[in-house]
Scaffold this active site. Sequence first.
Site, PDB file in Angstrom:
ATOM      1  N   LYS A  63       0.848  -1.185   0.000  1.00 56.71           N
ATOM      2  CA  LYS A  63       0.000   0.000   0.000  1.00 56.71           C
ATOM      3  C   LYS A  63       0.884   1.235   0.000  1.00 56.71           C
ATOM      4  CE  LYS A  63      -2.423   1.976   3.340  1.00 56.71           C
ATOM      5  NZ  LYS A  63      -3.518   2.353   4.270  1.00 56.71           N
ATOM      6  N   ARG A 106     -10.261  -0.301   7.144  1.00 56.33           N
ATOM      7  CA  ARG A 106      -9.394  -1.270   7.821  1.00 56.33           C
ATOM      8  C   ARG A 106      -8.884  -0.713   9.138  1.00 56.33           C
ATOM      9  NH1 ARG A 106      -4.514   1.484   8.603  1.00 56.33           N
ATOM     10  NH2 ARG A 106      -2.930   0.960   7.063  1.00 56.33           N
ATOM     11  N   GLN A 134     -12.329   9.097   9.988  1.00 51.80           N
ATOM     12  CA  GLN A 134     -11.933   7.935  10.778  1.00 51.80           C
ATOM     13  C   GLN A 134     -12.834   7.764  11.994  1.00 51.80           C
ATOM     14  OE1 GLN A 134     -10.737   4.521  11.929  1.00 51.80           O
ATOM     15  NE2 GLN A 134     -10.158   5.394   9.970  1.00 51.80           N
ATOM     16  N   ASP A 215       0.219   8.676  14.049  1.00 52.54           N
ATOM     17  CA  ASP A 215       0.731   7.729  13.059  1.00 52.54           C
ATOM     18  C   ASP A 215       2.016   8.237  12.412  1.00 52.54           C
ATOM     19  OD1 ASP A 215      -0.216   9.818  11.643  1.00 52.54           O
ATOM     20  OD2 ASP A 215      -1.302   8.629  10.169  1.00 52.54           O
TER      21      ASP A 215
END
Lengths: 311, 311
Positions: A63, A106, A134, A215
């Site tokens: 990805k 996901r 999200q 992240d």
Amino acid sequence: MRYYPDPSGGIDIVRVNRAIEEAFAEHARGHVQMPSKLYVSLEKGDFRTMPGYIPSLGIAGVKIVNVHPGNPALGLPTVMALTVILDVDTGLPESILNATALTDLRTGAAGAVAAKYLSPRPRVRLGLVGSGRQARAQVIAIGKELSISEVLVWSRNRANAEKFCESPGMPACRSEDLETVCDCDILVTTTPSREPLVMDRWVSEGTHINAIGADAPGKQELDPAILQRATVFVDDPKQAIHSGEINVPIARGLFGPEQVAGTLGEVVTGQKGRKRAEEITVFDSTGLAIQDLAIAAIARVSAESIDLPFG
Amino acid sequence: MRYYPDPSGGIDIVRVNRAIEEAFAEHARGHVQMPSKLYVSLEKGDFRTMPGYIPSLGIAGVKIVNVHPGNPALGLPTVMALTVILDVDTGLPESILNATALTDLRTGAAGAVAAKYLSPRPRVRLGLVGSGRQARAQVIAIGKELSISEVLVWSRNRANAEKFCESPGMPACRSEDLETVCDCDILVTTTPSREPLVMDRWVSEGTHINAIGADAPGKQELDPAILQRATVFVDDPKQAIHSGEINVPIARGLFGPEQVAGTLGEVVTGQKGRKRAEEITVFDSTGLAIQDLAIAAIARVSAESIDLPFG
């Protein structure tokens, strides 16, 4: 080679949750290959490259995902993604998927799996810090695993939180101040913050927290004192230390890598878990390549695609 | 988003050589971003993920390339590749290129740039160890930089070497035994060997060697004694130590990372180079993501493409 322009259309969220759960289990069993994601910095953002291989699903690929905070002003999403799947037996590029929406799903599914195993109870009050895409993905995915009695949302811009509550399919939902939102069973943080937003004194015993927003190095959403009180699970130790919620506290000596209790995969396989009702648990999510592969495996089966020559 | 199914058709080899030369120069100047490529092992091969960014060209992206030695029996190339280019300002996936043939060309171009700067003379006898696609790419690309008086080719299967010599556009060419091939001005090795093929005593003073074949841990083509006599340049030190011609000698203590004389980029920018006519020089090529980006930048301009929805 097939291109899937909209592979998330009509996807079954329960199936996604189960596929992500199994991917984490395979990770805990040491049955996957997944080098830590690589970051490349650009002037206005960055992009991350995430290769992986899940032998049990026979799926391998990469990805590629960007983060450009200025994009909304240009009418583009902050985060866009593409997944390339290779045939494991020949290495031939087999599928290319627009993975922007799949990335939301996901990540939501990882939060749902964490909530399923670490929630203090099956019927929950859900607190949301952040009201973007999200946050919505988390509500939808968690709602498939637990019964949500109500949703409390905080956003820096209150109008966004109110708008969020009006989105279709939402359980009972209201916008609240930050401290009130934190008084819940499951707290989900999804902001790009670089300073703690959630203070230790606002978090009650027994709360489970999905820390999703951090992240990249420098990002954090939780008061490090929460991590000291909590049992902290991560998706992947290397990635979490580098770029997860724990990255800043570790860099500042306020948390130690040895304090990580385990991985979500170890929770799924029953090696680790919540031990006491009053325990605070944290799931530190950075996002794994194997999540992207697992959802791609589902999406490819039913989504429409365009045939492309490759030879 | 545009897909380029055959982006190498009609590409100008001289332009490719110049673009690759400039990419190496930017690498030496520290003006590029390029994490070391990631390897994922599959049962029948592997794939490598290669992200990079060249600010001076405004191009960023990722090449994904496999190596499956059993593919020819299935009618597929051993190596196939796909490059994804992102818009640097927004991260939007902008182009996808079939990069199988481009990979041959950009590796050939690296050999041509090394030969241009490190050849002992402008008119050369070219020796080839291995007669596959990359051997041909090297002859074509080197032929744009130097005058080739003759080509001597060795292959484990002599018929392949003879067939190679008959391919269109080839200079005067003949198949020879391995020792004879090594008696040349520029020696190019392009095999997947895991044992040295080229012995030290066969290599004369003044020879330049492009060591192309070794691109994964365990691979090597040259007697390590050659590396001890030679001035060794690499494309990228980290990658070369991990997977280039020097990887096995380093692992066995027969060569030290500190013995690397410099990078091809430093040769291009004039910081390093051949100092004496009798010096043996080696270019250890592993293949860089920035080569893939540089050739993609050229190919995109003129090649035909298919428009794909991404949104």
